[in-house]
Design a protein around this motif. Sequence first.
Motif, mmCIF file in Angstrom:
data_model
loop_
_atom_site.group_PDB
_atom_site.id
_atom_site.type_symbol
_atom_site.label_atom_id
_atom_site.label_comp_id
_atom_site.label_asym_id
_atom_site.label_seq_id
_atom_site.Cartn_x
_atom_site.Cartn_y
_atom_site.Cartn_z
ATOM 1 N N LEU A 1 1.017 -1.067 -0.194
ATOM 2 C CA LEU A 1 -0.434 -0.046 0.094
ATOM 3 C C LEU A 1 0.832 1.364 -0.098
ATOM 4 O O LEU A 1 0.128 2.162 -0.208
ATOM 5 N N ILE A 2 2.189 0.890 0.306
ATOM 6 C CA ILE A 2 3.218 2.112 -0.165
ATOM 7 C C ILE A 2 3.009 3.327 -1.231
ATOM 8 O O ILE A 2 2.801 4.552 -0.865
ATOM 9 N N GLU A 3 3.274 2.725 -2.160
ATOM 10 C CA GLU A 3 2.524 3.552 -3.356
ATOM 11 C C GLU A 3 1.363 4.458 -3.378
ATOM 12 O O GLU A 3 1.291 5.558 -3.928
ATOM 13 N N GLY B 1 -11.692 7.772 1.211
ATOM 14 C CA GLY B 1 -10.947 8.921 1.712
ATOM 15 C C GLY B 1 -9.313 8.783 1.363
ATOM 16 O O GLY B 1 -9.701 8.092 0.341
ATOM 17 N N ILE B 2 -8.757 10.412 1.137
ATOM 18 C CA ILE B 2 -7.336 10.133 1.270
ATOM 19 C C ILE B 2 -6.352 9.124 2.180
ATOM 20 O O ILE B 2 -6.496 9.259 3.431
ATOM 21 N N LEU B 3 -5.852 8.085 1.544
ATOM 22 C CA LEU B 3 -4.788 7.573 2.817
ATOM 23 C C LEU B 3 -4.116 8.478 3.064
ATOM 24 O O LEU B 3 -2.985 8.362 2.207
ATOM 25 N N ARG B 4 -3.331 8.410 4.318
ATOM 26 C CA ARG B 4 -2.559 9.087 4.534
ATOM 27 C C ARG B 4 -1.755 8.573 5.591
ATOM 28 O O ARG B 4 -0.649 8.980 4.685
ATOM 29 N N SER B 5 -2.077 7.265 5.780
ATOM 30 C CA SER B 5 -0.615 6.860 6.920
ATOM 31 C C SER B 5 -1.059 4.863 7.136
ATOM 32 O O SER B 5 -2.545 4.300 6.885
#
Lengths: 763, 133
Positions: B10-12, B30-34
């Motif tokens: 999921l890092i990318e 939502g925006i994936l932050r972490s």
Amino acid sequence: MFRFQSFDDDCTLEGEEGLVEEEDEIDQFNDDTFGAGAIDDDWQEEHTRLAELDERVRDPVDNTHSTNNVQPSSLPPPSSSSQLFPDVDGRAGGDLAESLTRLLLGSDPAIAGVGSASSDRSRLPQMLSAHPPHPSVLTGQPRLLLSYHQQQQQQQHLLHRGSAPLAQINSHSIWENNMGFSPVSVNAGLISQSEDKTLMSIIREVGLPNRPQTISREDGRDFSERVPPPRSSSPVIGSPPVRAVPIGTPPKQTLSQVLNQNNHPSAVHVRASVPLRYPPPFPERLSPNNLLSIAKSPLPHPPFPAGVNPVLSHIQRAQLLNSQVGHFPRAPPLLQGGVGGFRPFFGQPGPRVGPHCPPLPHAPIRHNTTHLHPQHRRMLNQRMQMQNRGDHVGSRGLGERKNRDPYSNLMTQREKEWVAKIQMMQLQSTDPYLDDYYYQNYYEKMEKRQERDRDTRKEHATKLITPQVAKLEHTYRPVQFAGSLGKLTVSSVNNPRKMIDAVVTSRTDDEEKREKQVWNKRRQILYTVEKMYSLLLEVQDFEKKFLQTPEHQREALLEQHKTHTLQLYNSLREKEWDDRVSDEQCLMIMSVRKGKRLISRLLPFLPQPQAAAVLMAIARNLPVLAKKDKQDQVLCWLVEPITTVIQSMSSTSLTDLLQELQASEGQLPLVLQNKFGVTLLYMILSEGERMQSSDPNCQLMDDNRWTELVFSVTRELLKVPSSLLSPPLFTPSNLLNLFSRYTDRQRLTLLQDKIQSVLLTTG
Amino acid sequence: MNYMPGTASLIEDIDKKHLVLLRDGRTLIGILRSIDQFANLVLHQTVERIHVGKKFGDIPRGIFVVRGENVVLLGEVDLDKECDQILQRVSIEEILEEQRTEQQAKQESERIKLQAVKERGLSIPKSDALDDF
């Protein structure tokens, strides 16, 4: 498959002592308060002395003096403490309380109330007065201080100079921003981040200047330059000495915060310059200054030998693992980023990706040590290049959009790498065939296909050398001290303690068998089948394993293989001393669907006589088997291995087999009614015919048995109505030849018709 | 920088808009932050989207921290494609109303089915262990 990495503590006690020696001032204080000087009972004298100290506290230059001077009453009686820990004398007296607070309160994340300074405060005097009993503190202490030592010296000096022994929760400060604040701001930063309320109150009185804005809790601040609250992640009492940071801790942010100042010019960090040096091993303490300086002054050559072979040998791999993987791969990304001007690598490939594409294949970023198949890597690179090309076009618009996102890069580069590292660690395997069977097989097949299709082109014949990670034993033995009574009283997430010594008593095999017999025979059969299966799988995997083990271990493997196969044979026997294959055992196994499958897989591995014996047993009991198989209909699985067996049988055994098939009364009709039976019969006949036709001297005709048997078969075939005759899986072509030898024309035509009609009805 | 070549990670996906489907049936965008190693997610500016038939409604929720085991699937939202949708966007009240109606209808049909089955003398055991919505 989560493994701890062993962390090489190469720091020595000398460093610690050396450090301490420099701070004579503190020692003096401590000595007076705890050591010899404190024996003096004159409180008035003590008070005046402490009052002097108090004044010094108000001095902003030597500010961060501890609160212990303000709370002398809460300190433990020094003499007893030095008695308890005799080995760490004068030095210990001074640092003892310091380390105690550090370790007990701040360090262990499981103990400390993380981030709650007030609870720390309230706990502190209690803890101290309660006289922490465990000596393990001291073993933890050198470690802690050793890890301090690894920190930049500068900071350390400031730390110790600025702090008096107690109350300074220095643990927090180790993991502080490695931003290398200038002296004044460091102290300020340290204090503020330690959230030491009493200290703060003093400071507030005094009015410390210029606390960095980073900690201010203003609303609407930009998250990109946030400084996270101090994380309690110091080494833990009694934990295995694997790493200073427990593995569950995300790293402190480093790089990206600095980087983001490109987008947010309002950053207020003051950075002291640090001389250029190579980044230390991953994951710790990669100071952004170092990174920056490396990046900005592009190195003429990569900091690691260019000739690093991407495919490491077995030993190199184990070494790499032990010395924290990622050391090599870190440099190239830095280099690439630096050469092009600093940008966060991630998210903004931009036009700079172009010049960097070529270096990528040579220095693959590898956080893992299980290697990709070269073909796989090639495909990935291709895909990446295509993506980059696509990104090129789209990145202009995207990049701008990302620039405007104030919440981007909340997850720092280090954190991403940390997660990637953990995920990669899970991919390491000691037995790739076990862990990633399909991947291995897929690429093997691809290789074979390529070799088949294009023999000329040698480049494609790349063999996958799958390195195997050395299985490192990481048994955790909790810290124990000689002469101490019992175990550690403090246990935490990182050093759990066995509360109960539970002894597992497992029932022996015999008892288990007996119980199962009582319950359920079927279960027993399944149990036997299971055991045989595991043996069989071992035997089947033998070949693959053989190819992979190094030479000197092959002998052992061979031996192992032999024992396994032997065990397999034995399991088919009824009694230990009886060498024959047991009918009952076979029957039992074959009454279960799984058992039939097992036998079909097992037959190829049995030697000829035993296989023949199994076949006899099957033939003998075919009606029973057929009946039991009504529901499963899986007897036909056996056809293939049986074909092989039959073809290798001698004529006598073949005759015997045929005889078995008709052994009991009325067996043959039943055989004929079953698909498998018919197939088997035809196979036997066909084999016999083949023998006869190919070798005129064959012994088949020596006694009349064969002829008689065939006669009976033909009789039966003619007798049985077509409707009951089951169609076989396949009809050998030479059957008619066979029958033509033994029957007259009339009967032959009848037989022919029958067989064909049966085929027609089904076909 | 290719973080994990040859694997799915999921890092990318960080700092990109994602649609997450949870085990209890909710859909979050939502925006994936972490992320972390368990695929626990931190979603920023999250919106819970309720779909009923061809309509949908968004409820703004703020920041979500989702435990990894509760995620069924997630995927990046193509911002371009997001604009042209067949689905019709309605207000929150309306969609909640629609959802309620749908739930009622479903319950009703379940009840009837159960009744019919009982009449025939059979019984369907209730499976509580399933993640059902």
